[in-house]
Design an enzyme around this catalytic site. Structure first.
Site, PDB file in Angstrom:
ATOM      1  N   VAL A  72      43.004  40.227  40.157  1.00 14.97           N
ATOM      2  CA  VAL A  72      43.869  40.155  41.338  1.00 14.97           C
ATOM      3  C   VAL A  72      43.102  40.605  42.563  1.00 14.97           C
ATOM      4  O   VAL A  72      42.337  41.585  42.521  1.00 14.97           O
ATOM      5  CB  VAL A  72      45.108  41.063  41.151  1.00 14.97           C
ATOM      6  CG1 VAL A  72      45.935  41.131  42.424  1.00 14.97           C
ATOM      7  CG2 VAL A  72      45.949  40.576  39.989  1.00 14.97           C
ATOM      8  N   CYS A  73      43.287  39.886  43.673  1.00  9.03           N
ATOM      9  CA  CYS A  73      42.747  40.318  44.969  1.00  9.03           C
ATOM     10  C   CYS A  73      43.808  40.054  46.031  1.00  9.03           C
ATOM     11  O   CYS A  73      44.962  39.767  45.712  1.00  9.03           O
ATOM     12  CB  CYS A  73      41.432  39.603  45.287  1.00  9.03           C
ATOM     13  SG  CYS A  73      41.622  37.831  45.598  1.00  9.03           S
ATOM     14  N   ALA A  74      43.405  40.122  47.283  1.00 10.18           N
ATOM     15  CA  ALA A  74      44.394  39.985  48.357  1.00 10.18           C
ATOM     16  C   ALA A  74      44.906  38.554  48.485  1.00 10.18           C
ATOM     17  O   ALA A  74      46.113  38.318  48.579  1.00 10.18           O
ATOM     18  CB  ALA A  74      43.808  40.451  49.679  1.00 10.18           C
ATOM     19  N   GLU A  76      43.071  35.496  46.817  1.00  8.13           N
ATOM     20  CA  GLU A  76      42.684  34.656  45.685  1.00  8.13           C
ATOM     21  C   GLU A  76      41.181  34.507  45.525  1.00  8.13           C
ATOM     22  O   GLU A  76      40.654  34.551  44.413  1.00  8.13           O
ATOM     23  CB  GLU A  76      43.311  33.250  45.756  1.00  8.13           C
ATOM     24  CG  GLU A  76      42.967  32.356  44.583  1.00  8.13           C
ATOM     25  CD  GLU A  76      43.602  30.971  44.683  1.00  8.13           C
ATOM     26  OE1 GLU A  76      42.857  29.991  44.470  1.00  8.13           O
ATOM     27  OE2 GLU A  76      44.809  30.850  44.948  1.00  8.13           O
ATOM     28  N   MET A 100      47.679  38.781  46.109  1.00 10.60           N
ATOM     29  CA  MET A 100      48.821  39.659  46.356  1.00 10.60           C
ATOM     30  C   MET A 100      49.775  39.088  47.399  1.00 10.60           C
ATOM     31  O   MET A 100      50.955  39.454  47.448  1.00 10.60           O
ATOM     32  CB  MET A 100      48.329  41.039  46.774  1.00 10.60           C
ATOM     33  CG  MET A 100      47.671  41.825  45.648  1.00 10.60           C
ATOM     34  SD  MET A 100      48.808  42.180  44.270  1.00 10.60           S
ATOM     35  CE  MET A 100      49.851  43.452  45.002  1.00 10.60           C
TER      36      MET A 100
END
Length: 375
Positions: A72-74, A76, A100
């Site tokens: 998971v990141c901010a 993609e 996110m």
């Protein structure tokens, strides 16, 4: 190994079904500590992306080899790159589509219960933000309460149910998320209700939502009765639906109570908050099922994914409802407040109709956890 692309909907099902999941979150430590994907059986490893640019060999022993890992990141991009490295190392891996941002925006509709004469009540759970919206359905008509800004979710759901949206309500002027209420009303021709004491600065037409107001949904006598309940805002209004459900807005939550400071009037409103929680609500039936407009922690979710609890249980168990002295109550709700919501002043301006940020700006304004409560 192949790389899977998981949607926010897929992850939401894991939360609701109480499934195990290991998450590698590659955002910076501050962002991770402030706000992350939560599940009853989720495990986490937070390693910022920039620390993995030279390879992922050092973290492999910390990642379970027997299950799929979700990266998971901010937004993609970074998670996809890390997922590719893990895949090359022979791991089963997935990444969150949209990062996110997509998690913050996803809504899961869950049926709360049946109503008189064949009606239904649905709760829309925004897991990534802690927002809760509602739709009351009866004989081809629908009312929506505390809608978030993703209006197509509600209008599409109404189409699936073959019902016409007749009424839209906001329990108060929201400060932690952008309301979709008036926009749904404009799109569908529904009446939009807002408490007038919260609407003194709004620049659009609305129908005043006043104490004692009752709006019938459909022909099966499902009344949405309003109860003036100030404290979070001066106009906050609760609803009793079908004599069985108490929608409390941001006044009372399952594990906490509302904060009185988001309009800068904590000292002025703390007395109203206590009056609502300790007197107005205590006059109601303890058998009412409380349905709030937000939740803070994953433990507030029931086994079916809903956020709901009997009023009598909350009166006995919720700490905010069991503070004996006025002085101690005032101290708790004014001195122990969590950080204020991101861009809450600007969000209030949006909900008044005074500013209209671009969609990307609205996303940034809402990023972060629910912070409407005092625990």
């Amino acid at each position: 190994m192949s790389i899977q692309k998981w949607s926010a909907s897929q992850v939401a099902k894991k939360v609701i079904n109480n499934e195990a999941l290991f998450i590698l979150d590659v955002r910076n430590a501050e962002a991770f500590e402030d706000w992350k994907m939560e599940g009853h059986r989720f495990e986490y490893l937070n390693i910022p992306y920039f620390e993995l640019l030279d390879g992922i060999e050092d973290i492999l022993p910390k990642i379970p080899a027997e299950q799929t890992v979700l990266v998971v990141c901010a937004k993609e991009g970074s998670s996809l790159m890390v997922a590719e490295m893990l895949s090359e190392a022979g791991r089963d891996v997935a990444y969150l589509a949209g990062g996110m941002k997509s998690w913050s925006e996803y809504l899961e509709p869950i049926k709360v219960g049946d109503l008189t004469g064949g009606g239904e009540l649905y709760q829309f759970v925004r897991l990534g933000k802690g927002c809760l919206s509602y739709m009351v359905i009866s004989e081809g008509e629908a009312a929506i309460i505390d809608a978030v800004r993703f209006t197509d979710v509600f209008t599409s759901f109404a189409e699936q149910k073959n019902v016409t949206i007749k009424y839209v309500f906001d329990t108060h002027l929201h400060a932690d998320h952008i309301s979709g209420g008036r926009h749904i009303a404009e799109e569908t021709g529904a009446a939009y209700y807002l408490p007038p004491k919260d609407a003194e600065e709004v620049v659009f037409p609305y129908t005043p939502l006043v104490d004692g107001a009752t709006v019938q949904i459909g022909a099966s006598k499902i009344d949405v009765g309003a109860i003036y309940s100030p404290g979070h805002t001066i106009g906050s209004t609760s609803f009793v639906i079908d004599g069985s459900y108490l929608l409390t807005g941001d006044i009372l939550f399952i594990d906490s109570i509302g904060r009185p400071d988001l309009a800068g009037l904590a000292e002025d409103w703390v007395g109203d908050l206590r009056e609502t929680l300790y007197r107005r609500y205590r006059k109601l039936s303890e058998e009412l099922i409380v349905l709030p407009a937000h939740f803070m922690i994953i433990d507030e979710l029931n086994a079916d994914g809903t956020v709901a609890k009997r009023l009598g249980e909350l009166l006995a168990q919720n700490h905010g409802l069991n503070i004996q002295s006025d002085e101690e109550f005032r101290r708790v709700v004014t001195d122990q407040l969590p950080p204020q919501p991101n861009a809450y002043q600007e969000i209030r301006q949006v909900n008044m109709g005074k500013i209209t940020p671009a969609p990307d700006e609205q996303t940034e304004m809402e990023i972060g956890p629910n912070r409407c409560a005092v625990r």
